[in-house]
Motif scaffolding. Structure first.
Motif, PDB file in Angstrom:
ATOM      1  N   LEU A  93       0.822  -1.211   0.000  1.00 25.61           N
ATOM      2  CA  LEU A  93       0.000   0.000   0.000  1.00 25.61           C
ATOM      3  C   LEU A  93       0.861   1.268   0.000  1.00 25.61           C
ATOM      4  O   LEU A  93       0.651   2.154  -0.854  1.00 25.61           O
ATOM      5  N   PRO A  94       1.843   1.420   0.902  1.00 28.51           N
ATOM      6  CA  PRO A  94       2.709   2.604   0.830  1.00 28.51           C
ATOM      7  C   PRO A  94       3.504   2.684  -0.474  1.00 28.51           C
ATOM      8  O   PRO A  94       3.760   3.781  -0.965  1.00 28.51           O
ATOM      9  N   TYR A  95       3.872   1.522  -1.006  1.00 24.03           N
ATOM     10  CA  TYR A  95       4.627   1.491  -2.268  1.00 24.03           C
ATOM     11  C   TYR A  95       3.789   2.079  -3.410  1.00 24.03           C
ATOM     12  O   TYR A  95       4.252   2.964  -4.143  1.00 24.03           O
ATOM     13  N   ILE A  96       2.561   1.609  -3.544  1.00 27.95           N
ATOM     14  CA  ILE A  96       1.690   2.094  -4.620  1.00 27.95           C
ATOM     15  C   ILE A  96       1.332   3.567  -4.406  1.00 27.95           C
ATOM     16  O   ILE A  96       1.400   4.383  -5.343  1.00 27.95           O
ATOM     17  N   PHE A  97       0.978   3.913  -3.174  1.00 31.54           N
ATOM     18  CA  PHE A  97       0.653   5.310  -2.883  1.00 31.54           C
ATOM     19  C   PHE A  97       1.856   6.214  -3.133  1.00 31.54           C
ATOM     20  O   PHE A  97       1.719   7.311  -3.700  1.00 31.54           O
ATOM     21  N   GLY A  98       3.029   5.761  -2.726  1.00 35.44           N
ATOM     22  CA  GLY A  98       4.242   6.559  -2.910  1.00 35.44           C
ATOM     23  C   GLY A  98       4.552   6.802  -4.374  1.00 35.44           C
ATOM     24  O   GLY A  98       4.975   7.900  -4.765  1.00 35.44           O
ATOM     25  N   ILE A  99       4.370   5.777  -5.202  1.00 34.15           N
ATOM     26  CA  ILE A  99       4.607   5.923  -6.644  1.00 34.15           C
ATOM     27  C   ILE A  99       3.681   6.983  -7.236  1.00 34.15           C
ATOM     28  O   ILE A  99       4.096   7.791  -8.077  1.00 34.15           O
ATOM     29  N   ILE A 100       2.436   7.008  -6.780  1.00 35.27           N
ATOM     30  CA  ILE A 100       1.442   7.923  -7.339  1.00 35.27           C
ATOM     31  C   ILE A 100       1.578   9.339  -6.777  1.00 35.27           C
ATOM     32  O   ILE A 100       1.510  10.324  -7.533  1.00 35.27           O
ATOM     33  N   ALA A 101       1.807   9.453  -5.471  1.00 38.92           N
ATOM     34  CA  ALA A 101       1.644  10.754  -4.813  1.00 38.92           C
ATOM     35  C   ALA A 101       2.904  11.343  -4.189  1.00 38.92           C
ATOM     36  O   ALA A 101       2.951  12.551  -3.961  1.00 38.92           O
ATOM     37  N   ILE A 102       3.929  10.536  -3.905  1.00 34.32           N
ATOM     38  CA  ILE A 102       5.089  11.048  -3.177  1.00 34.32           C
ATOM     39  C   ILE A 102       6.309  11.212  -4.072  1.00 34.32           C
ATOM     40  O   ILE A 102       6.897  12.295  -4.149  1.00 34.32           O
ATOM     41  N   VAL A 103       6.701  10.155  -4.768  1.00 31.07           N
ATOM     42  CA  VAL A 103       7.904  10.223  -5.601  1.00 31.07           C
ATOM     43  C   VAL A 103       7.826  11.329  -6.650  1.00 31.07           C
ATOM     44  O   VAL A 103       8.810  12.053  -6.864  1.00 31.07           O
ATOM     45  N   PRO A 104       6.675  11.534  -7.335  1.00 33.71           N
ATOM     46  CA  PRO A 104       6.632  12.603  -8.350  1.00 33.71           C
ATOM     47  C   PRO A 104       6.952  13.990  -7.787  1.00 33.71           C
ATOM     48  O   PRO A 104       7.355  14.873  -8.558  1.00 33.71           O
ATOM     49  N   LEU A 105       6.791  14.186  -6.489  1.00 30.40           N
ATOM     50  CA  LEU A 105       7.061  15.505  -5.917  1.00 30.40           C
ATOM     51  C   LEU A 105       8.508  15.919  -6.103  1.00 30.40           C
ATOM     52  O   LEU A 105       8.805  17.073  -6.432  1.00 30.40           O
ATOM     53  N   HIS A 106       9.447  14.976  -5.863  1.00 26.65           N
ATOM     54  CA  HIS A 106      10.843  15.414  -6.006  1.00 26.65           C
ATOM     55  C   HIS A 106      11.251  15.533  -7.476  1.00 26.65           C
ATOM     56  O   HIS A 106      12.165  16.294  -7.801  1.00 26.65           O
ATOM     57  N   PHE A 107      10.538  14.843  -8.385  1.00 33.66           N
ATOM     58  CA  PHE A 107      10.777  15.082  -9.809  1.00 33.66           C
ATOM     59  C   PHE A 107      10.299  16.478 -10.207  1.00 33.66           C
ATOM     60  O   PHE A 107      10.951  17.164 -10.999  1.00 33.66           O
ATOM     61  N   LEU A 108       9.169  16.900  -9.658  1.00 33.84           N
ATOM     62  CA  LEU A 108       8.667  18.244  -9.941  1.00 33.84           C
ATOM     63  C   LEU A 108       9.615  19.315  -9.409  1.00 33.84           C
ATOM     64  O   LEU A 108       9.842  20.343 -10.065  1.00 33.84           O
ATOM     65  N   ILE A 109      10.174  19.089  -8.218  1.00 32.99           N
ATOM     66  CA  ILE A 109      11.128  20.051  -7.657  1.00 32.99           C
ATOM     67  C   ILE A 109      12.391  20.092  -8.515  1.00 32.99           C
ATOM     68  O   ILE A 109      12.966  21.164  -8.756  1.00 32.99           O
ATOM     69  N   PHE A 110      12.843  18.946  -8.996  1.00 38.05           N
ATOM     70  CA  PHE A 110      13.997  18.878  -9.904  1.00 38.05           C
ATOM     71  C   PHE A 110      13.734  19.710 -11.153  1.00 38.05           C
ATOM     72  O   PHE A 110      14.596  20.491 -11.587  1.00 38.05           O
ATOM     73  N   GLN A 111      12.544  19.566 -11.737  1.00 36.48           N
ATOM     74  CA  GLN A 111      12.193  20.317 -12.939  1.00 36.48           C
ATOM     75  C   GLN A 111      12.160  21.821 -12.651  1.00 36.48           C
ATOM     76  O   GLN A 111      12.614  22.633 -13.470  1.00 36.48           O
ATOM     77  N   GLU A 112      11.642  22.182 -11.483  1.00 40.10           N
ATOM     78  CA  GLU A 112      11.593  23.594 -11.092  1.00 40.10           C
ATOM     79  C   GLU A 112      12.996  24.165 -10.931  1.00 40.10           C
ATOM     80  O   GLU A 112      13.283  25.287 -11.365  1.00 40.10           O
ATOM     81  N   TYR A 113      13.893  23.415 -10.311  1.00 38.98           N
ATOM     82  CA  TYR A 113      15.258  23.885 -10.050  1.00 38.98           C
ATOM     83  C   TYR A 113      15.987  24.170 -11.361  1.00 38.98           C
ATOM     84  O   TYR A 113      16.732  25.156 -11.473  1.00 38.98           O
ATOM     85  N   TYR A 114      15.783  23.327 -12.359  1.00 39.40           N
ATOM     86  CA  TYR A 114      16.490  23.471 -13.637  1.00 39.40           C
ATOM     87  C   TYR A 114      15.639  24.154 -14.712  1.00 39.40           C
ATOM     88  O   TYR A 114      15.986  24.116 -15.890  1.00 39.40           O
ATOM     89  N   ASN A 115      14.527  24.777 -14.291  1.00 38.64           N
ATOM     90  CA  ASN A 115      13.658  25.524 -15.212  1.00 38.64           C
ATOM     91  C   ASN A 115      13.200  24.671 -16.389  1.00 38.64           C
ATOM     92  O   ASN A 115      13.155  25.129 -17.536  1.00 38.64           O
ATOM     93  N   LEU A 116      12.888  23.432 -16.089  1.00 37.59           N
ATOM     94  CA  LEU A 116      12.367  22.528 -17.110  1.00 37.59           C
ATOM     95  C   LEU A 116      10.846  22.623 -17.151  1.00 37.59           C
ATOM     96  O   LEU A 116      10.215  23.121 -16.219  1.00 37.59           O
TER      97      LEU A 116
END
Length: 367
Positions: A93-116
């Motif tokens: 349950l945490p694995y599936i929830f994390g894939i959907i709702a948690i992990v994408p957050l740090h990808f979004l921050i990465f994109q923001e940092y590099y103006n992607l």
């Protein structure tokens, strides 16, 4: 069946999660950070790599060992259906929830940092460990329950006799060496989403179960010979450092990894097998913190890296930010909002029963 709690195993799990956070923070200051999807500082601290590399050969395998040990304790009071249901709640349950709702957050921050261009996509990221653990539970369940059925058999007594010799624990390294020869990983420490990481983790998970299953023989041996294992680990590390510039052949890395782990087990068994309020709190916090730490870390890098301050101070501030914000999120949100608890691997807290929330979690995660 009532089993004796092993507080040293709880402590090792907590400490491994703490090392994981520090390791991931240090990656930001390495030249290759962006190649594995991390934000990279313009100012580097390449001197951190030597101690990082010493940790990297054993910190993840240690968590696989500990996770296997957790399953041993879990099956003492559950049948196979109950275990699957419990591990589904705690891991899947945490694995599936994390894939959907948690992990994408740090990808979004990465994109923001590099103006992607900002774009959302589900990805398992650092939660690959949970996916592996759940797969191991499914694969090993029949064998584990069979071993439970034949406890005190000749097989168990033979293993116990083998583990009374200091070479006994080291003998399991043969299989880890064979794995590196057959799989031939390009980088030994690349565990995430590789066949090398999967098979290495599977073996560590199995032997973690086995080391607790056979009783005191293994633990008395690593306790008695902990300095021998420590000396061997240091020797392998020096060889890797001086002769191979940290890139030793996989079979040597496998031997070094297990020597470090048996050292940690020996010292942990001697000094850490004690209960306490701090352990009770940290043991329950470790899993949720592991799940959320990456987006917190990236957020810290987003705000702190642009500051015109010395690079060492940036490292310290990002470390403090990560640990403090993870604590605040856990303490004031995840721990207290009942509906969120199962999504982060915590047991449901029943009304007027706060003691349930304070019980120690069984050691299942990476961690």
């Amino acid at each position: 069946m009532k089993t004796q709690r092993r507080y040293d195993i709880d402590w090792l799990r907590v400490m491994a999660i703490g090392l994981l956070l520090i390791y991931h923070i240090a990656i930001i200051f390495q030249p290759w950070a962006m190649f594995i999807g991390f934000i990279r500082s313009d100012e580097l601290m390449e001197g951190l790599w030597k101690p990082m590399s010493m940790l990297n050969v054993w910190r993840i395998p240690l968590l696989f060992y500990v996770s296997g040990m957790g399953v041993y304790f879990a099956i003492q009071k559950r049948n196979w259906k109950e275990l699957l249901l419990e591990r589904g709640k705690r891991i899947l349950l945490p694995y599936i929830f994390g894939i959907i709702a948690i992990v994408p957050l740090h990808f979004l921050i990465f994109q923001e940092y590099y103006n992607l261009s900002l774009g959302y996509y589900a990805h398992q990221g650092h939660l690959w460990f949970l996916g592996n653990i759940f797969a191991y539970v499914l694969l090993m369940l029949p064998l584990f329950f069979y071993l439970k059925k034949i406890k005190n058999s000749r097989f168990m007594k033979g293993l116990s006799s083998l583990m009374k010799n200091p070479a006994g624990p080291l003998s399991v390294s043969i299989l880890f060496v064979v794995e590196t020869i057959l799989v031939r990983p390009q980088v030994f420490e690349m565990y995430a989403q590789t066949w090398h990481g999967f098979f290495l983790g599977l073996m560590a998970f199995f032997f973690g179960f086995l080391f607790v299953y056979i009783g005191q023989a293994f633990w008395q041996t690593v306790l008695k010979w902990k300095w021998l294992y420590f000396g061997l680990a240091i020797c392998f590390y020096i060889i890797r450092l001086t002769l191979f510039n940290m890139e030793a052949p996989g079979y040597l890395m496998a031997l070094e990894s297990n020597c470090w782990i048996f050292t940690v087990f020996g010292f942990g068994y001697k000094y850490l097998n004690k209960p306490g309020r701090i352990l009770s709190y940290l043991s329950q916090a470790a899993y949720p913190v592991y799940i959320i730490h990456m987006f917190v870390l990236y957020a810290g890098a987003l705000f702190i890296l642009p500051l015109e301050i010395p690079v060492l101070l940036k490292f310290i501030l990002i470390s403090l930010f990560t640990f403090l914000v993870c604590f605040l999120i856990y303490e004031f949100i995840l721990r207290r909002i009942n509906i969120l608890r199962p999504l982060f691997g915590l047991k449901w807290m029943y009304k007027n029963d706060e003691k349930k929330a304070e019980q120690l979690s069984e050691p299942v995660q990476p961690n």
